[in-house]
Motif scaffolding. Structure first.
Motif, PDB file in Angstrom:
ATOM      1  N   LEU A  67      -2.636 -16.722 -46.370  1.00  0.00           N
ATOM      2  CA  LEU A  67      -2.382 -17.864 -46.940  1.00  0.00           C
ATOM      3  C   LEU A  67      -2.294 -19.129 -45.918  1.00  0.00           C
ATOM      4  O   LEU A  67      -3.141 -20.533 -46.373  1.00  0.00           O
ATOM      5  CB  LEU A  67      -1.723 -17.628 -47.796  1.00  0.00           C
ATOM      6  N   ARG A  93      -1.933 -12.987 -53.241  1.00  0.00           N
ATOM      7  CA  ARG A  93      -3.361 -14.615 -53.378  1.00  0.00           C
ATOM      8  C   ARG A  93      -2.849 -15.510 -53.212  1.00  0.00           C
ATOM      9  O   ARG A  93      -3.455 -16.527 -53.664  1.00  0.00           O
ATOM     10  CB  ARG A  93      -3.728 -13.870 -54.698  1.00  0.00           C
ATOM     11  N   THR A  94      -1.444 -16.290 -53.866  1.00  0.00           N
ATOM     12  CA  THR A  94      -0.485 -17.530 -53.958  1.00  0.00           C
ATOM     13  C   THR A  94       0.699 -17.097 -53.149  1.00  0.00           C
ATOM     14  O   THR A  94       1.446 -15.592 -52.754  1.00  0.00           O
ATOM     15  CB  THR A  94      -0.431 -17.068 -55.689  1.00  0.00           C
ATOM     16  N   GLU A 141       7.288 -22.371 -48.873  1.00  0.00           N
ATOM     17  CA  GLU A 141       7.199 -23.236 -49.593  1.00  0.00           C
ATOM     18  C   GLU A 141       6.618 -24.829 -49.686  1.00  0.00           C
ATOM     19  O   GLU A 141       5.684 -24.804 -50.091  1.00  0.00           O
ATOM     20  CB  GLU A 141       7.648 -23.348 -51.124  1.00  0.00           C
ATOM     21  N   GLU A 158       3.177 -15.167 -55.515  1.00  0.00           N
ATOM     22  CA  GLU A 158       3.031 -13.553 -55.300  1.00  0.00           C
ATOM     23  C   GLU A 158       3.988 -13.083 -53.808  1.00  0.00           C
ATOM     24  O   GLU A 158       3.835 -12.051 -53.106  1.00  0.00           O
ATOM     25  CB  GLU A 158       1.837 -13.031 -54.991  1.00  0.00           C
TER      26      GLU A 158
END
Length: 413
Positions: free
Chosen positions: A154, A383-384, A128, A387
């Motif tokens: 991503l 997608r994120t 993150e 996720e």
């Protein structure tokens, strides 16, 4: 990335000084990064040190490098750090700001003062913060495999969208990065990553089921953390590097080869369409790629030994044994499959390696746990970052169940 970027740096002591956040400051990459800083204090200043639970080492780093912020994994560890700083006699007014947790890791990675982030936290715990740094257009020296193995699409989409620089710190990818500067990427047909072969390179396949954690941790070349050392013993680490290379340099899995090179001196090679091969060669010292990531596109004197070409030496190159080390082949298959497969691969491997280190499963059962987890986890598009982290949690949970079932069956027998 392989293009030059103009960094806008505000509120820094001098135009040429780089302000750094080190994610994972007490680990091997973190301590080597700080050694590079120690030797070049006129070039680098530490803004934040981010660690897990090693309070003693973190306190020593704070005393030496005087960061503005220090971050620990939890508030409980933060309390121990405070006590340690008090015991060291550091006046409270000289303390850095003390923070803990996930949000704090992100905060120090995106701070306006920071232009360079070294991402060296082991596991998805660093994902993150690293992604956030990329979204803010920072230069990231990437030593955390999970960032690209778990969330490669991503992350690379964000690099392109936000104009960030992603410079690999792993010796093999760093070597590839250096080789690819030598010519036109479109003319490169193949990337070749080298592997030491680990401690079991010459061990017969039938004996691997009985090897111990102590034997597996005895790496012949590198001194690293426990998980990555076990991954080197299974060649899973090289599988992760294949996945990373595909994302970093836009290669298909079929265009990335692995060769066993026990001397660990040639780190990577690229083959051009005409058959010419370029190699990056240097001492086995992580300060070389770390410094490269900090100084790119420039080079400066590095505190590593030079190769003495006057000495006789022998370099070996051997094909990997995919039957003996099936996790390497599994990594190729997961990258070819796309979607969430590589995220599950990483999560299941971490759980299986942990179980092996605890002597709950055998060495060859690492592959069995990972393979079974992959077969039972549904694949999906991620997608994120949320996720990605959810898929990681679900995969770990399933892998733990499989480990528990296997361990209880072994006890019953």
């Amino acid at each position: 990335m392989l293009h030059d970027m103009m960094a806008i740096i505000r509120d820094v002591p001098a135009p040429s000084m780089k302000i750094i956040t080190v994610l994972g400051s007490t680990g091997s990459i973190g301590t080597n990064t700080l050694d590079v800083v120690r030797r070049n204090r006129h070039l680098y200043q530490v803004y934040a040190l981010v660690a897990g639970q090693n309070v003693d080492l973190l306190a020593a780093q704070i005393l030496e490098f005087r960061p503005k912020v220090a971050v620990t994994a939890t508030s409980e560890v933060l309390g121990r750090l405070s006590n340690r700083l008090q015991a060291e006699g550091l006046p409270a007014e000289s303390w850095p700001e003390l923070l803990s947790g996930d949000a704090a890791r992100v905060q120090v990675s995106v701070a306006s003062e920071v232009d360079t982030v070294i991402s060296a936290i082991v596991g998805v715990a660093g994902l993150e913060a690293t992604y956030a740094a990329i979204r803010h257009g920072k230069r990231v020296g990437l030593a955390n495999k999970e960032v690209l193995v778990s969330g490669g699409k991503l992350v690379m989409d964000a690099v392109r969208e936000c104009g960030a620089e992603l410079i690999p710190v792993d010796s093999e990818h760093n070597g590839a990065h250096q080789c690819l500067r030598a010519g036109n990427r479109k003319e490169v047909s193949r990337l070749i990553l080298t592997a030491s072969g680990g401690p079991f390179r010459n061990t017969p396949r039938e004996l691997l089921a009985s090897v111990t954690p102590e034997q597996a941790l005895n790496h012949p070349t590198w001194k690293m953390g426990n998980r990555i050392t076990i991954d080197c013993a299974t060649l899973m680490n090289k599988g992760f590097e294949v996945i990373e290379a595909c994302w970093l340099f836009d290669f298909a899995p079929s265009e990335v080869d692995v060769v066993i090179h026990p001397q660990s001196t040639v780190h990577a090679m690229i083959e051009y369409s005409d058959g010419s091969v370029l190699a990056q060669i240097s001492a086995t010292d992580m300060r070389m790629p770390i410094q490269y990531a900090l100084t790119y596109p420039d080079r400066s004197e590095a505190p590593v030994p030079r190769i003495n070409w006057a000495e006789a030496r022998k370099w070996e190159f051997l094909p990997p044994d995919f039957q003996k080390f099936p996790l390497l082949k599994l990594a190729y298959r997961c990258q070819e499959a796309g979607g969430s497969a590589t995220c599950t691969l990483n999560a299941a491997d971490e759980i299986a390696v942990e179980a092996f280190l605890q002597s709950r499963i055998g060495f060859t059962s690492i592959y069995e746990i990972v393979s079974e987890t992959l077969s039972k986890m549904p694949e999906r598009e991620l997608r994120t970052i949320g996720e990605v982290l959810e898929m990681d949690r679900e995969s770990r949970s399933l892998a733990r169940q499989l480990v528990a079932a296997r361990a209880s069956k072994a006890v019953a027998v």
